[in-house]
Write a protein that holds these residues in place. Sequence first.
Motif: not given
Length: 374
Positions: A238, A260, A262, A265, A270
Amino acid sequence: MAYPFAQGVPLILVSTRGLDSRVSAVLGNVHHPAYVPNFLTDYPFPMSLLDRLRNLFYHLYIPWYWGTWSSVRNVQEEVSRHLPDIPPLLDIERNISLYLVNQNTVSGTGVPYLPSEVDVGGLHCVPGRPLPKTLDSWLKPAGASGVIYFSLGTVARGINMPTKHRDLMVKAFAALPQYRFIWKFESTLVGVSDNVLVDKYLPQQDILADSRVKLFITHRGCLSKQEAIYHATPLLVLPVFGDQPRNAMEVVKRGLGLSLRWDEVTVDLLVNSIQELINNPRYARNVRKALELARDQLQSPLERAVFWTEYVVRHGGAPQLKSPAAQLSWVEFLMLDVLAFALLLALILCLALRRSMRAAVAMLKRVEWKTKTD
């Protein structure tokens, strides 16, 4: 930087984030932007025309901004105030005797190195020690499912995480009760499930070295990535800022884990990513392969760093390691003066040829006119 120069001793630079194109250029090793990405982003290879244009822009802009408006300007003002006789910092930088680079050649782009540039990637990585008893006893109930470690490092600290994302993590971890989570967080967290242990100080390498740890959720700083590879732990990245997005691209490209953003997400994303990384054996296999490549060296990073440091000290700064290109101006290095001379010579030849052709044509016309009159 001023102190070693003032004392007349060798200056050794250590880069924690890997090979820096700006520093290499100062040492006389200019990286070609057609295939060497800048430290902020990565590109598919071969680069498209647009990618090469972007990469060239960053290769030029980052050194200019760093030297003109960013760090150097502020530090130079402070140094000049206290040490007015010290030369400019950018001049001192050219006197670097050794550049220790926290990068392993197998994890970076294959670029030419100067003798004064030495890879010491993974220098800080050490075998894991037994976990503290309290932490070890908390992990025991994890069983075969395993443990997941979550840390955003020391710069992008967890306490600065927006509440929205913090709550999202809490919900995702609670949705995976079969796993135990260790979360490095600098304050008290409210509402975490019973399968989550929160602590502000954790022995990261010892945790990653534990066979029960199946996954490392990280911002993917350079040091964290090296520790994950050294201890063969897949990564869920992340990235937050700086070189982390590029580092995340490398993780995905090499199959060491997933990345991923932010802003994309969700709890489901997740949870699914965690399960994919733990249940699909290819990620663990790729990390073990990366570890095998990283360890297949004639010397350990520590031995290499010690040898070259002592070498530079023994030989008075080891000027023989330095590239003569570091003393050239950009005009000389790119041979712009030679190119200008060649263009001027070509122009003179073209003008001379043009004049000769005009004279020849004029002569032919006179001969033709004389023949007609006769």
